[in-house]
Design a protein around this motif. Structure first.
Motif, mmCIF file in Angstrom:
data_model
loop_
_atom_site.group_PDB
_atom_site.id
_atom_site.type_symbol
_atom_site.label_atom_id
_atom_site.label_comp_id
_atom_site.label_asym_id
_atom_site.label_seq_id
_atom_site.Cartn_x
_atom_site.Cartn_y
_atom_site.Cartn_z
ATOM 1 N N PHE A 1 -67.405 20.559 2.854
ATOM 2 C CA PHE A 1 -67.374 19.366 3.583
ATOM 3 C C PHE A 1 -68.218 19.689 4.930
ATOM 4 C CE2 PHE A 1 -63.882 18.882 0.651
ATOM 5 C CZ PHE A 1 -64.332 17.567 0.010
ATOM 6 N N ILE B 1 -65.053 23.742 4.452
ATOM 7 C CA ILE B 1 -65.327 22.740 5.581
ATOM 8 C C ILE B 1 -66.023 23.293 6.906
ATOM 9 C CG2 ILE B 1 -63.086 22.804 6.982
ATOM 10 C CD1 ILE B 1 -63.250 19.684 7.072
ATOM 11 N N CYS C 1 -73.571 13.033 -0.676
ATOM 12 C CA CYS C 1 -73.079 14.450 -1.382
ATOM 13 C C CYS C 1 -74.148 15.052 -2.032
ATOM 14 C CB CYS C 1 -71.904 14.179 -2.212
ATOM 15 S SG CYS C 1 -71.286 15.639 -3.272
ATOM 16 N N TYR D 1 -70.721 17.973 1.205
ATOM 17 C CA TYR D 1 -70.408 16.315 1.245
ATOM 18 C C TYR D 1 -70.043 15.874 2.752
ATOM 19 C CZ TYR D 1 -67.927 12.162 -0.514
ATOM 20 O OH TYR D 1 -67.525 11.010 -0.924
#
Length: 525
Positions: free
Chosen positions: A6, A31, A187, A95
């Motif tokens: 992410f 992330i 994404c 994403y």
């Protein structure tokens, strides 16, 4: 199996960012965080310290100061992407999310969806042929160079664009690019991300072009993906569910929207209200679950259109209007200057703006030609402003990127005062009491159309007692309403006496309040 990295762009609420990161990495995803360089350094240090023991978290090596509509947002995204590519070699998808995004499906469901098709998910429509841009400038975003921010340096933004137009400095778009536009919530597969990073290194002409386009986060990735990836490998939609009001503002979701969000054909939703603690808790648990039995009806946009057009009657999501932007929010502070003499109030807020950094607007609900930013048409007429007053104020808070805002109201606007005080925001009011000579009241009668410019003295004399009584009555109504957090200043008091109500109203140091109270000719006609 898909592993998601992410890309999180954020600028506030460190506690929520830490919680969001832990929820997303708990199931094995990654992330990469870019925390805006404008934000407090102690908040950034807190986030890094609390996430230091999580190997699935990384941070952009260089933080930039982000500005809405600027290249800086794309630069921040690229910085976070580069960190993720290096730190997470097993990540298969990247994403894009914000601090207001949350998952509305389980991680298992999300991974299954990404594994089912070897494609990129990104909304990308032809810039010139589509109607994606609803208001504001269109081709000017591309054909002119933009060095100034339209929100913070509006006059320079338009002066620069006008000068380029008059000098014929229209620039060419790179000939091999078809400019696309769409949502920034995409994404993309790893090989697509790596191709974008290669193009970034190999095509300085493309980078120069996008650095001075306006709102490039809606065009940069959208254009490059279409340039680099076969059309058969692109799904032209975002996996993040979001909706916009008629005025271009994102619709916010609250606790009673849980079932609605789960039924949407998306993996994440934006934006989740910071006040929706129950919704945030339930969605956080959901992503970590192994649930896959989601019934997707995708009714959200149709339902919103129906309810926003007719108003809420309290039968589906509790007794609250679907126009979710009607609440200013608990974190907002609205400061109202109530005064019958508009020129006195304008002089006062002018002094306040000089001595503080609080944005202030004059009689936006009373005066048609009050200077306001372009907010998609909601600001166009007094009727629209008043009918959608809370939505308008919410947009103004967002436009000025502030939690405190001053407005002026005529003392006759008791209904507006009551409405704003009924909101969940903090509302303060300063009533400016003035003396009214007969000459002033006569001029006032002509200004508001009670008397014509050539009305005989006898007509004016008959009107004066009524007008004077109405003004006194308006002031009495304000006092009878017993509004909390309210005070008064008066032309019959000394600056020293007026300083304390001003200090309490603005919550500023005594020295600043005295400077405002001592504004030269504050009450002069």
């Amino acid at each position: 199996m898909a592993r998601i990295a992410f890309i999180l762009l954020c600028h506030k609420n460190p506690e929520r960012i830490v919680q969001q990161a832990r929820q997303l990495t708990a199931v094995g995803d990654y992330i990469s965080i870019h925390f805006d360089a404008r934000a407090p350094q102690e908040d950034y240090r807190r986030i890094r310290a609390e996430l230091a023991d999580d190997p699935n978290v990384t941070f952009a090596r260089r933080r930039v100061k982000g500005g809405w509509g600027e290249w800086s947002l794309v630069q921040a995204t690229l910085n976070a992407i580069e960190a993720a590519v290096e730190a997470f070699p097993r990540a298969s998808h990247f994403y894009m999310v914000s601090g207001d995004c949350m998952a509305i499906k389980s991680s298992g469901y999300a991974h299954d969806l990404l594994d089912s098709r070897d494609v990129d998910y990104i909304e990308s429509e032809d810039f010139f042929e589509s109607d994606w841009i609803k208001t504001g400038i269109k081709e000017e975003r591309l054909i002119y160079r933009h060095w100034f921010n339209e929100r913070s340096r509006k006059s320079l933004f338009y002066a620069s664009m006008d000068l380029q137009r008059r000098l014929g400095l229209k620039r060419r778009i790179p000939s091999d690019l078809r400019i696309m536009i769409g949502s920034q919530w995409w994404c993309l597969r790893r090989r697509t991300i790596e191709a974008i990073l290669r193009m970034r290194r190999e095509r300085p002409d493309v980078m120069r072009f996008f650095r001075t386009t306006w709102i490039p986060d809606e065009t940069f990735f959208q254009t490059l993906v279409r340039h680099l990836v076969p059309e058969t490998e692109i799904v032209n939609r975002s996996l993040t569910f979001l909706m916009f009001s008629d005025y271009g503002m994102p619709v916010t979701f609250y606790n009673d929207h849980y079932d609605l969000l789960l039924s949407q054909d998306a993996l994440f939703a934006r934006k989740i209200s910071p006040e929706a603690s129950d919704l945030r808790q339930r969605l956080g648990v959901l992503y970590a679950s192994d649930r896959r039995d989601f019934s997707v009806s995708n009714e959200g946009r149709r339902l919103y259109g129906f309810l926003a057009g007719r108003g809420r009657i309290g039968r589906r999501f509790a007794p609250r209007f679907w126009e979710t932007e009607t609440s200013l929010g608990r974190d907002k502070e609205l400061l109202i200057v109530a005064c019958k003499k508009w020129h006195v109030a304008k002089r006062l807020v002018g002094s306040i703006k000089h001595h503080t950094n609080i944005p202030a607007l004059e009689y936006l609900f009373n005066e048609a030609d009050t200077e306001l930013p372009d907010l998609g048409g909601i600001q166009a007429t007094l009727e629209k402003r008043t009918r959608h007053r809370r939505a308008l104020m919410r947009m103004l808070f967002d436009y000025y990127e502030t939690d405190r805002l001053i407005i002026c109201l005529d003392t006759a606007s008791i209904d507006l005062m009551q409405d704003f005080y009924a909101d969940r925001s903090v509302t303060r009011m300063l009533e400016v009491q003035c003396s009214f000579s007969d000459d002033y009241l006569a001029g006032h009668a002509k200004r508001i159309g009670l008397a014509g410019a050539e009305a005989p003295p006898e007509t004016i004399d008959r009107l004066l007692p009524t007008i004077r009584y109405d003004i006194l009555y308006e002031s009495e109504c304000i006092r009878d309403a017993s509004f909390p957090n309210s005070g008064q200043i008066s032309d019959r008091r000394s600056p020293a006496e007026n300083a304390e109500p001003i200090r309490s109203f603005l919550t500023v140091p005594e020295e600043t309040a005295r400077s405002v109270a001592e504004t030269p000719d504050l009450f002069a006609d």
